[in-house]
Design an enzyme around this catalytic site. Structure first.
Site, PDB file in Angstrom:
ATOM      1  N   ASN A   1      -4.724   1.977  -1.850  1.00  0.00           N
ATOM      2  CA  ASN A   1      -5.224   0.606  -1.979  1.00  0.00           C
ATOM      3  C   ASN A   1      -6.148   0.415  -3.180  1.00  0.00           C
ATOM      4  O   ASN A   1      -6.695  -0.658  -3.376  1.00  0.00           O
ATOM      5  CB  ASN A   1      -5.924   0.149  -0.689  1.00  0.00           C
ATOM      6  CG  ASN A   1      -7.296   0.755  -0.514  1.00  0.00           C
ATOM      7  OD1 ASN A   1      -7.499   1.936  -0.793  1.00  0.00           O
ATOM      8  ND2 ASN A   1      -8.252  -0.041  -0.057  1.00  0.00           N
TER       9      ASN A   1
ATOM     10  N   GLY B   1      -0.402  -1.572  15.144  1.00  0.00           N
ATOM     11  CA  GLY B   1       0.276  -1.714  13.864  1.00  0.00           C
ATOM     12  C   GLY B   1       0.646  -0.363  13.282  1.00  0.00           C
ATOM     13  O   GLY B   1       0.064   0.670  13.640  1.00  0.00           O
TER      14      GLY B   1
ATOM     15  N   LEU C   1      -9.547  -5.478  11.806  1.00  0.00           N
ATOM     16  CA  LEU C   1      -9.606  -5.432  10.347  1.00  0.00           C
ATOM     17  C   LEU C   1      -9.631  -6.822   9.729  1.00  0.00           C
ATOM     18  O   LEU C   1     -10.022  -6.988   8.578  1.00  0.00           O
ATOM     19  CB  LEU C   1      -8.415  -4.648   9.788  1.00  0.00           C
ATOM     20  CG  LEU C   1      -8.655  -3.149   9.535  1.00  0.00           C
ATOM     21  CD1 LEU C   1      -9.070  -2.433  10.819  1.00  0.00           C
ATOM     22  CD2 LEU C   1      -7.418  -2.483   8.949  1.00  0.00           C
TER      23      LEU C   1
ATOM     24  N   GLY D   1     -13.667  -6.889  10.129  1.00  0.00           N
ATOM     25  CA  GLY D   1     -13.493  -5.994   9.002  1.00  0.00           C
ATOM     26  C   GLY D   1     -14.360  -6.273   7.796  1.00  0.00           C
ATOM     27  O   GLY D   1     -14.153  -5.671   6.738  1.00  0.00           O
TER      28      GLY D   1
ATOM     29  N   ASP E   1      -9.728   2.530   2.063  1.00  0.00           N
ATOM     30  CA  ASP E   1      -9.700   2.025   3.442  1.00  0.00           C
ATOM     31  C   ASP E   1     -10.411   2.988   4.386  1.00  0.00           C
ATOM     32  O   ASP E   1     -11.229   2.582   5.215  1.00  0.00           O
ATOM     33  CB  ASP E   1      -8.253   1.851   3.929  1.00  0.00           C
ATOM     34  CG  ASP E   1      -7.609   0.571   3.447  1.00  0.00           C
ATOM     35  OD1 ASP E   1      -8.336  -0.379   3.108  1.00  0.00           O
ATOM     36  OD2 ASP E   1      -6.368   0.511   3.418  1.00  0.00           O
TER      37      ASP E   1
ATOM     38  N   LYS F   1       0.811  -1.224   0.000  1.00  0.00           N
ATOM     39  CA  LYS F   1       0.000   0.000   0.000  1.00  0.00           C
ATOM     40  C   LYS F   1       0.844   1.274   0.000  1.00  0.00           C
ATOM     41  O   LYS F   1       0.407   2.320  -0.497  1.00  0.00           O
ATOM     42  CB  LYS F   1      -0.957   0.007   1.196  1.00  0.00           C
ATOM     43  CG  LYS F   1      -2.034  -1.059   1.117  1.00  0.00           C
ATOM     44  CD  LYS F   1      -3.022  -0.943   2.262  1.00  0.00           C
ATOM     45  CE  LYS F   1      -4.079  -2.030   2.176  1.00  0.00           C
ATOM     46  NZ  LYS F   1      -5.124  -1.879   3.197  1.00  0.00           N
TER      47      LYS F   1
ATOM     48  N   TYR G   1     -11.019 -10.469   8.862  1.00  0.00           N
ATOM     49  CA  TYR G   1     -12.373 -11.001   8.685  1.00  0.00           C
ATOM     50  C   TYR G   1     -12.374 -12.523   8.528  1.00  0.00           C
ATOM     51  O   TYR G   1     -13.422 -13.127   8.316  1.00  0.00           O
ATOM     52  CB  TYR G   1     -13.064 -10.348   7.479  1.00  0.00           C
ATOM     53  CG  TYR G   1     -12.278 -10.455   6.195  1.00  0.00           C
ATOM     54  CD1 TYR G   1     -12.468 -11.538   5.333  1.00  0.00           C
ATOM     55  CD2 TYR G   1     -11.341  -9.499   5.861  1.00  0.00           C
ATOM     56  CE1 TYR G   1     -11.741 -11.652   4.168  1.00  0.00           C
ATOM     57  CE2 TYR G   1     -10.606  -9.608   4.693  1.00  0.00           C
ATOM     58  CZ  TYR G   1     -10.807 -10.679   3.854  1.00  0.00           C
ATOM     59  OH  TYR G   1     -10.077 -10.789   2.705  1.00  0.00           O
TER      60      TYR G   1
END
Length: 250
Positions: free
Chosen positions: A85, A128, A207, A230, A104, A64, A209
């Site tokens: 993204n 993060g 985030l 997410g 995002d 990204k 899933y």
């Protein structure tokens, strides 16, 4: 036939292929979406050369930020975030033009905003420091929250997991996991946090899933926290990607 796709590495967890190909089938769109699992971002020009009918790309971990030097232009929002993204691919006079966007932040803010209560939710921890976390930081700040990045390592403007005390959890009671910790097949892992300090004013947003309920979410839910994954963000992102690819950005 038009083509769209996803670049990243690895892509075994990808949601986009099934989502977009189902959309094309349901809406009678003559297009195909496929994964381009590339080991380095330097392979991107080769992907473009081999797929002259590409109209758009999504970008995921770990590219990204690394993809930005390959683009001809990026949207003001993506520039402010520092991560891309979504890429719109157009062709002008035998030249391929790439413009980057960030969906995002759109997907995230639209999905978390209904969970927030101004009285209780004023500060957030972002787990993060990668490209996704930058968009989450941008989104949280746009919603009026104060943010702090959390890292395993000593980095400027971050705190480390070992510094997160129960008191920090009470103060920063919105926590967004932007790391792959807990993602399938490592479903029994979770970020190291004092979960015992969480309560019904805590929001845990993952985030990830897959699995649909991570250990991070389960441990928070046991303490009464409001948790979500997410998936809704992904659906909203996918819708925004389609808009960006077709020049319908606001």
């Amino acid at each position: 036939m038009d083509k769209y796709g996803l670049i990243g590495y690895p892509l075994g967890h990808s949601f986009s292929v099934s989502y977009f190909n189902q959309k094309f089938a349901d809406e009678g769109i003559n297009a195909k979406y496929e994964n381009f699992e590339i080991p380095t971002i330097d392979v991107l020009p080769e992907v473009l050369d081999k797929n002259p009918n590409l109209k758009g790309l999504n970008v995921t971990i770990p590219y990204k930020e690394k993809v930005i030097p390959f683009l001809d232009s990026i949207s003001p929002e993506a520039r402010a975030i520092g991560a891309v993204n979504v890429i719109r691919v157009t062709h002008e006079k035998n030249k391929t033009i790439l413009k980057g966007f960030n969906s995002d932040v759109i997907g995230f803010t639209q999905s978390i905003e209904p969970m927030l209560e101004k009285k209780w939710h004023k500060k957030a921890l972002i787990l993060g420091t990668g490209g996704a976390s930058k968009a989450i930081n941008f989104g949280l700040k746009s919603l009026g929250l104060e943010t702090v990045f959390v890292s395993r390592y000593e980095r400027p403007d971050t705190i480390q997991y070992k510094s997160i005390t129960p008191e920090v959890i009470k103060e920063y009671n919105v926590i967004v996991n932007c790391t792959p910790v807990g993602m399938y097949p490592h479903s029994e892992e979770c970020p190291e946090l004092p979960y015992e300090a969480m309560d019904n004013h805590t929001i845990l947003y993952d985030l990830i899933y897959n699995p649909d309920q991570t250990l991070f979410m389960r441990k928070g839910a046991e303490r009464g926290a409001n948790v979500t994954n997410g998936l809704e963000m992904l659906l909203l992102q996918a819708f925004a990607s389609w808009e960006f690819w077709h020049g319908k950005e606001k």
